[in-house]
Design a protein around this motif. Sequence first.
Motif, PDB file in Angstrom:
ATOM      1  N   CYS A  62      30.247  41.639  41.631  1.00 50.37           N
ATOM      2  CA  CYS A  62      29.985  42.774  40.734  1.00 50.37           C
ATOM      3  C   CYS A  62      30.394  42.417  39.304  1.00 50.37           C
ATOM      4  O   CYS A  62      31.332  41.636  39.105  1.00 50.37           O
ATOM      5  CB  CYS A  62      30.807  43.983  41.138  1.00 50.37           C
ATOM      6  SG  CYS A  62      30.486  44.568  42.785  1.00 50.37           S
ATOM      7  N   GLY A  63      29.747  43.049  38.349  1.00 50.73           N
ATOM      8  CA  GLY A  63      30.170  42.979  36.947  1.00 50.73           C
ATOM      9  C   GLY A  63      30.260  41.554  36.433  1.00 50.73           C
ATOM     10  O   GLY A  63      29.354  40.730  36.605  1.00 50.73           O
ATOM     11  N   ALA A 104      32.070  39.131  37.452  1.00 49.99           N
ATOM     12  CA  ALA A 104      32.044  38.114  38.511  1.00 49.99           C
ATOM     13  C   ALA A 104      30.602  37.803  38.910  1.00 49.99           C
ATOM     14  O   ALA A 104      30.267  36.665  39.263  1.00 49.99           O
ATOM     15  CB  ALA A 104      32.850  38.600  39.705  1.00 49.99           C
ATOM     16  N   ILE A 147      32.355  36.262  44.841  1.00 50.40           N
ATOM     17  CA  ILE A 147      33.236  36.025  43.688  1.00 50.40           C
ATOM     18  C   ILE A 147      33.919  37.338  43.319  1.00 50.40           C
ATOM     19  O   ILE A 147      33.255  38.374  43.179  1.00 50.40           O
ATOM     20  CB  ILE A 147      32.421  35.504  42.490  1.00 50.40           C
ATOM     21  CG1 ILE A 147      31.586  34.294  42.920  1.00 50.40           C
ATOM     22  CG2 ILE A 147      33.330  35.110  41.318  1.00 50.40           C
ATOM     23  CD1 ILE A 147      30.357  34.098  42.073  1.00 50.40           C
ATOM     24  N   SER A 148      35.228  37.287  43.148  1.00 55.47           N
ATOM     25  CA  SER A 148      35.953  38.510  42.769  1.00 55.47           C
ATOM     26  C   SER A 148      37.310  38.147  42.186  1.00 55.47           C
ATOM     27  O   SER A 148      38.036  37.339  42.762  1.00 55.47           O
ATOM     28  CB  SER A 148      36.135  39.401  43.999  1.00 55.47           C
ATOM     29  OG  SER A 148      36.949  40.503  43.699  1.00 55.47           O
ATOM     30  N   GLN A 149      37.642  38.732  41.073  1.00 53.35           N
ATOM     31  CA  GLN A 149      38.981  38.536  40.506  1.00 53.35           C
ATOM     32  C   GLN A 149      40.012  39.162  41.427  1.00 53.35           C
ATOM     33  O   GLN A 149      40.959  38.508  41.856  1.00 53.35           O
ATOM     34  CB  GLN A 149      39.031  39.183  39.112  1.00 53.35           C
ATOM     35  CG  GLN A 149      40.274  38.921  38.294  1.00 53.35           C
ATOM     36  CD  GLN A 149      41.510  39.683  38.738  1.00 53.35           C
ATOM     37  OE1 GLN A 149      42.584  39.077  38.932  1.00 53.35           O
ATOM     38  NE2 GLN A 149      41.406  40.972  38.938  1.00 53.35           N
ATOM     39  N   SER A 150      39.812  40.438  41.752  1.00 52.01           N
ATOM     40  CA  SER A 150      40.825  41.191  42.504  1.00 52.01           C
ATOM     41  C   SER A 150      40.815  40.885  43.984  1.00 52.01           C
ATOM     42  O   SER A 150      41.829  41.015  44.661  1.00 52.01           O
ATOM     43  CB  SER A 150      40.569  42.692  42.326  1.00 52.01           C
ATOM     44  OG  SER A 150      39.284  43.010  42.846  1.00 52.01           O
ATOM     45  N   THR A 209      37.272  44.447  45.505  1.00 46.65           N
ATOM     46  CA  THR A 209      36.131  45.265  45.081  1.00 46.65           C
ATOM     47  C   THR A 209      35.321  45.709  46.300  1.00 46.65           C
ATOM     48  O   THR A 209      34.844  44.867  47.071  1.00 46.65           O
ATOM     49  CB  THR A 209      35.268  44.464  44.091  1.00 46.65           C
ATOM     50  OG1 THR A 209      36.110  44.119  42.996  1.00 46.65           O
ATOM     51  CG2 THR A 209      34.091  45.251  43.593  1.00 46.65           C
ATOM     52  N   THR A 246      31.748  44.426  46.934  1.00 47.75           N
ATOM     53  CA  THR A 246      31.729  42.994  47.254  1.00 47.75           C
ATOM     54  C   THR A 246      32.178  42.776  48.700  1.00 47.75           C
ATOM     55  O   THR A 246      31.614  41.943  49.420  1.00 47.75           O
ATOM     56  CB  THR A 246      32.641  42.237  46.258  1.00 47.75           C
ATOM     57  OG1 THR A 246      32.272  42.642  44.936  1.00 47.75           O
ATOM     58  CG2 THR A 246      32.488  40.742  46.374  1.00 47.75           C
ATOM     59  N   VAL A 277      41.580  45.410  31.613  1.00 49.31           N
ATOM     60  CA  VAL A 277      40.441  45.832  32.444  1.00 49.31           C
ATOM     61  C   VAL A 277      39.244  44.911  32.209  1.00 49.31           C
ATOM     62  O   VAL A 277      38.504  44.573  33.131  1.00 49.31           O
ATOM     63  CB  VAL A 277      40.097  47.317  32.157  1.00 49.31           C
ATOM     64  CG1 VAL A 277      38.744  47.684  32.719  1.00 49.31           C
ATOM     65  CG2 VAL A 277      41.169  48.214  32.756  1.00 49.31           C
ATOM     66  N   ALA A 278      39.058  44.488  30.967  1.00 51.23           N
ATOM     67  CA  ALA A 278      37.946  43.579  30.680  1.00 51.23           C
ATOM     68  C   ALA A 278      38.337  42.170  31.136  1.00 51.23           C
ATOM     69  O   ALA A 278      39.313  41.603  30.678  1.00 51.23           O
ATOM     70  CB  ALA A 278      37.653  43.578  29.186  1.00 51.23           C
ATOM     71  N   SER A 279      37.563  41.639  32.029  1.00 52.66           N
ATOM     72  CA  SER A 279      37.877  40.332  32.607  1.00 52.66           C
ATOM     73  C   SER A 279      37.539  39.224  31.603  1.00 52.66           C
ATOM     74  O   SER A 279      36.441  39.190  31.056  1.00 52.66           O
ATOM     75  CB  SER A 279      37.049  40.161  33.879  1.00 52.66           C
ATOM     76  OG  SER A 279      37.436  39.011  34.547  1.00 52.66           O
ATOM     77  N   GLN A 300      36.224  31.460  36.885  1.00 55.02           N
ATOM     78  CA  GLN A 300      35.222  31.579  37.955  1.00 55.02           C
ATOM     79  C   GLN A 300      34.091  30.574  37.704  1.00 55.02           C
ATOM     80  O   GLN A 300      33.657  29.855  38.606  1.00 55.02           O
ATOM     81  CB  GLN A 300      34.648  33.008  38.002  1.00 55.02           C
ATOM     82  CG  GLN A 300      35.605  34.015  38.625  1.00 55.02           C
ATOM     83  CD  GLN A 300      35.289  35.460  38.282  1.00 55.02           C
ATOM     84  OE1 GLN A 300      34.433  35.758  37.439  1.00 55.02           O
ATOM     85  NE2 GLN A 300      35.997  36.381  38.912  1.00 55.02           N
ATOM     86  N   LEU A 328      28.339  42.667  28.040  1.00 55.56           N
ATOM     87  CA  LEU A 328      29.208  43.532  28.856  1.00 55.56           C
ATOM     88  C   LEU A 328      30.583  43.660  28.205  1.00 55.56           C
ATOM     89  O   LEU A 328      31.147  44.755  28.111  1.00 55.56           O
ATOM     90  CB  LEU A 328      29.331  42.962  30.277  1.00 55.56           C
ATOM     91  CG  LEU A 328      30.294  43.707  31.209  1.00 55.56           C
ATOM     92  CD1 LEU A 328      29.846  45.145  31.448  1.00 55.56           C
ATOM     93  CD2 LEU A 328      30.437  42.987  32.544  1.00 55.56           C
ATOM     94  N   LYS A 329      31.107  42.512  27.750  1.00 52.95           N
ATOM     95  CA  LYS A 329      32.436  42.537  27.118  1.00 52.95           C
ATOM     96  C   LYS A 329      32.407  43.460  25.918  1.00 52.95           C
ATOM     97  O   LYS A 329      33.291  44.277  25.722  1.00 52.95           O
ATOM     98  CB  LYS A 329      32.773  41.111  26.687  1.00 52.95           C
ATOM     99  CG  LYS A 329      34.063  40.524  26.943  1.00 52.95           C
ATOM    100  CD  LYS A 329      34.614  40.340  28.314  1.00 52.95           C
ATOM    101  CE  LYS A 329      34.344  41.347  29.356  1.00 52.95           C
ATOM    102  NZ  LYS A 329      34.358  40.873  30.714  1.00 52.95           N
ATOM    103  N   VAL A 332      37.807  48.172  41.473  1.00 55.84           N
ATOM    104  CA  VAL A 332      36.956  49.268  41.925  1.00 55.84           C
ATOM    105  C   VAL A 332      36.925  49.240  43.454  1.00 55.84           C
ATOM    106  O   VAL A 332      36.088  48.567  44.058  1.00 55.84           O
ATOM    107  CB  VAL A 332      35.542  49.145  41.311  1.00 55.84           C
ATOM    108  CG1 VAL A 332      34.688  50.351  41.680  1.00 55.84           C
ATOM    109  CG2 VAL A 332      35.643  49.026  39.788  1.00 55.84           C
TER     110      VAL A 332
END
Length: 624
Positions: free
Chosen positions: A302-303, A305, A348-351, A354, A357, A400-402, A409, A486-487, A621
């Motif tokens: 998502c987003g 990622a 792929i996910s930072q957290s 999600t 995902t 919040v903004a990755s 990634q 997006l950023k 999320v």
Amino acid sequence: MCGIVGYIGFRQAPEICLAGLGRLEYRGYDSAGLAVITDNGQLDVRKVVGKIAALRELLQSQPLAGTIGIGHTRWATHGKPSVENSHPHLSCDGRIAVVHNGIIENYQELRSRLEAEGHTFTSQTDTEVMAHLIEKYYDGDLRAAVCRAVRDLQGAFAFGVICADSPGQMVAVRRFSPLVVGLGDGENYIASDMGAIRKETDRVYVIADDEVALLTPDKVELTDLDLNPVDREVFVIPWPADAAEKGGHKHFMHKEIHEQPDAIHACLAGRLSDPDKPIVLEDLNMSEREIKSLRKVVFTACGTAYHAGLVGRFLTEKLARIPAEADLAAELRARDPVVLDNTLCIVISQSGETADTLVALRDMKEKGAKVISVLNVVDSSIARESDGVVYIQAGPEIGVASTKAYTLQILTLELIALHFAEVRGVASPQQLHELKSALLKMPELAQTLLDREEDVKAIAAKYYQKPNALYLGRGINLPSALEGALKMKEISYIHAEGYSAGEMKHGPIALIEPSCFTVAIAVHGEVYDKMIGNIMEIKARSGPLIAVADDGDEQIPVTGVDPQADPDDVAGQPNDMLWVPPVPELVSPVTVAIPLQLLAYHAADMRGEHIDQPRNLAKTVTVE
Ligand code: M6R
């Protein structure tokens, strides 16, 4: 999607919980609350609409005291942000308090049942049913009551529970939502993530689904829902206590952008050390035979990622010559993808938490794909359900903004694609050498880009008041354009669209006029000439232009500039330049990312926005 924290010990719980909640605000920040058990055995609660700062203020005028407490920072799902809907939620008799992260899917049915049995509800939340269920089952054993209550629930949750009638205990339980228990001396903690309590301890239990933790000041017992003991190794948090603090930067986002040279170094360490040696990716958990027999790779995320996944798709086809797709996680299941034998899904996910995902991962597994995840947070839900995990090693990302997670990634996906290409023998030794050499220089190049921050800031000062922006890229830098836009939109609220430059003439060109600026990614490579064409088209329509181009490029600054133009017409002005050190096109998304992050950061800062907590957004999320 909320944050929970709890303390039991000998110190004052409110202060420790407040500090932990402050570090969890990225999970939601529309309301907050705390409950403690007072020395005379009562539950005392404070709640506010707003951020943790508002709760802190309330506690100054209405203090709380007690050595057992639970706290919550909320991101509304069921019921609007209000004091009534803020957590902790209480049982009818006010003796049991509950904080919750997640969604109880069958709460309507449970609520009707409980109301019919005489329970009175005071909020519109799904969470409140848990307080009443525990009350219903409580017969002096808090843990047993929590276990019984959990059996009635459907959905995703992590709970912290205290009860005035069991004052020396706290109970925590989870299913699908993250939860850790921190271990101290004569004191213990619960939290939605390790960062919330890292200041207090570096030793944690990562709680698994349907596991229950019973905390007293002196011990922690882990069991399943049948109260069978669970053996769990203590996880030692590998990052220092101050890693979750701002470290002198104005915002976490700024700090995290600046952490990239070190983070890139850490991500490469042990995996790529010499351009003439193979990439080492043991944690991928794939044999050479499996890699050679791959028929398709599907990226999903998502987003931000997902944008990294688009880069991964490009690299997988271009370098490893494996057919590849990339889907938004929320869309993947909807199209019911055909999964052939030997399909690999890269999640792929930072957290790692999600929800969309996680659902996509489960769907792909069910269809027979092998699932590898590229993650940052260790031991997350996605990690536990993957066949292999490659950690990007970014350290905590709080903004919040990755930013650093995105860069790493991409870097990790570069390593995976190169590894596949090597194993399958489809890339020439020269190409492998060239790309690996460029990746090895990345920490230094990232630092060079950060050293140019003042130049980026000067450009941001010129554009931050404009209402609209178009980000254009092609080929491997189309995802860079999507991510740049997006950023910009998520933190500055400037309306920014990312587009394939090839699509310009099919619609977006209609937007070009002096109040809409374009950011064109025009580094050298296969699509360079085409980007020149796009820049000319934009300037011919008096569109202000910022170009991302290679150091030393003499053409781009004057491309499309019309010396005859009226002095007030931007068509006569040289283009504004975000210079990047030249690298092979296939690794350029890494270098291109950094000035675009800085541009968004400074534009948002000049507009005075809440950069680390943009409106309506949460860091993780955990609901679909
Ligand atoms: O934790 P994840 O990487 O799975 O999160 C995915 C997106 O929610 C995230 O990248 C989001 O788009 C960020 N706000 C982007 O800055």
